[in-house]
Design a protein around this motif. Sequence first.
Motif, PDB file in Angstrom:
ATOM      1  N   MET A   1     -10.694 -36.011 -86.573  1.00  0.00           N
ATOM      2  CA  MET A   1      -9.439 -35.680 -85.909  1.00  0.00           C
ATOM      3  C   MET A   1      -9.258 -36.546 -84.645  1.00  0.00           C
TER       4      MET A   1
ATOM      5  N   GLU B   1      -7.994 -36.537 -81.368  1.00  0.00           N
ATOM      6  CA  GLU B   1      -7.473 -35.596 -80.380  1.00  0.00           C
ATOM      7  C   GLU B   1      -6.626 -36.292 -79.322  1.00  0.00           C
TER       8      GLU B   1
ATOM      9  N   TYR C   1      -2.906 -36.133 -79.856  1.00  0.00           N
ATOM     10  CA  TYR C   1      -2.300 -34.859 -79.460  1.00  0.00           C
ATOM     11  C   TYR C   1      -2.180 -34.760 -77.947  1.00  0.00           C
TER      12      TYR C   1
ATOM     13  N   SER D   1     -15.355 -30.603 -81.008  1.00  0.00           N
ATOM     14  CA  SER D   1     -13.905 -30.515 -80.834  1.00  0.00           C
ATOM     15  C   SER D   1     -13.388 -29.080 -80.840  1.00  0.00           C
TER      16      SER D   1
ATOM     17  N   THR E   1     -13.152 -27.442 -93.079  1.00  0.00           N
ATOM     18  CA  THR E   1     -12.207 -28.502 -92.683  1.00  0.00           C
ATOM     19  C   THR E   1     -10.863 -27.899 -92.282  1.00  0.00           C
TER      20      THR E   1
ATOM     21  N   LEU F   1     -11.167 -26.356 -88.871  1.00  0.00           N
ATOM     22  CA  LEU F   1     -11.291 -27.439 -87.882  1.00  0.00           C
ATOM     23  C   LEU F   1      -9.919 -28.051 -87.593  1.00  0.00           C
ATOM     24  N   TYR F   2      -9.157 -28.302 -88.651  1.00  0.00           N
ATOM     25  CA  TYR F   2      -7.834 -28.923 -88.508  1.00  0.00           C
ATOM     26  C   TYR F   2      -6.877 -27.990 -87.772  1.00  0.00           C
TER      27      TYR F   2
ATOM     28  N   THR G   1      -7.681 -27.783 -84.087  1.00  0.00           N
ATOM     29  CA  THR G   1      -7.350 -28.999 -83.333  1.00  0.00           C
ATOM     30  C   THR G   1      -5.863 -29.064 -83.018  1.00  0.00           C
ATOM     31  N   ILE G   2      -5.027 -28.672 -83.991  1.00  0.00           N
ATOM     32  CA  ILE G   2      -3.580 -28.823 -83.752  1.00  0.00           C
ATOM     33  C   ILE G   2      -2.937 -27.560 -83.157  1.00  0.00           C
TER      34      ILE G   2
END
Lengths: 97, 333
Positions: A1, A3, A6, B85, B180, B183-184, B187-188
Amino acid sequence: MNENKYIYLSIGIINLLVYIKAVLQQAGPILSSALFILAGIFYAIGQIMPYDKRARFQSTAINIIIGAIILAILSLTADSITNAAAHLILNTTNSSS
Amino acid sequence: MLGYLIQTVLITNEIMLISFGIINAIAYALNDYKLKAIARSFASDIIVSLLLLWLTYAILYSNSFIYSSLDGSFINSTRYSCPESVSYDIFSCIATAFLAGNNYIYYNGRYEPTLADSVNSFLFEMYGLYIAVSAIGDLTINLFVVQVDLYYIMKPIISSLSELIDLLYFSLLSIYIQYTVILYITTISPLLLSIGVILRSIYPLRAIGSVIISAVIAFSIIMSSLYILDLYIYNEQSFILTQNISYYANSADTIYSYIGSNSPTAASYLQAYVESLSNEIYSYMNQIYSYIADVIFQVFVMPTINLIISLSAFRYLSKLLGGFDINLYRLGA
């Protein structure tokens, strides 16, 4: 990802919001003072009207003054209210407090 | 990301406060009830977004009372095990550490492997057993005039084991897919939440903002937190077979030694040995099936329940926050 992508987008959104806030914070007091003047005009016109119309003009003038006062208070204290809310959130969620 | 989210929500609240003042002033001046109602909805939106911020902060902030109420060793071990993360988000961190973390996680006074590690080691044991049983099944015994093909004795076990190994591979894939997805989403989610708050502060886009906010809460917070429930159920299980695979490998050796001896009594010994071995393997299969049931429960059934609860929460929250009424039954129609 990724980051960072974002984060840059978030910074862009925040900058846009800060700009909108600055515009509104400038427009708020101006609109408020304009409404005060408008209320004064309405009140003055009411004075020269017959008594049945005078009451209607005066109540409209009072309504405009209420709106203008609320707008003035909120425009000037929006920062302090938000800061107070942020402090309240911090203090009530922090385990050490 | 948490800092940006807080800034966004606070600035949006300031904008909404001033907008509330402007709309309120115009509504009073025009004595328009519709505008007054819009102004009131702004006021309620400010309170809702501050409550959401409080909730997000309480859950995500590392010094919040939720963190301190949980076991310190558990939190530290999950933080060490989950990807960096998502380490700031307690629920996603626990969910990812439980599913396929980098390390052992500590709970109820001991260190336990992750679900992926458990299933993986069980898969290796199963594969070892499959090789051992296949080796026995490949034997053909020539006893004077009789030829015994052990493949026909072992065939049901070999085919069952083959299917169960396929299922375990699929379970492992499912675990990594869930990992996954979490996790995704994590993150968003701060970005989506801030977009939701902004859209909710714009009156015509209020419903879309509410749907985004409720989706983030349902899938980022509620779905991840439900994995803690799975973790406590998983606590009761460990997929370690009671008998070592080497026992079955030795059995193959024993059968070879009987065949090689050419003794007249070897045939009866061999027959008795093969019978007892197949009986033992069949009873051993019961244990394997019970473990497979546990794996299916933890890898497929529990996440499905989590998903159903999250979808229900999404629908309810969307209605509560003034979004669309999302009818999940009609989505396919």
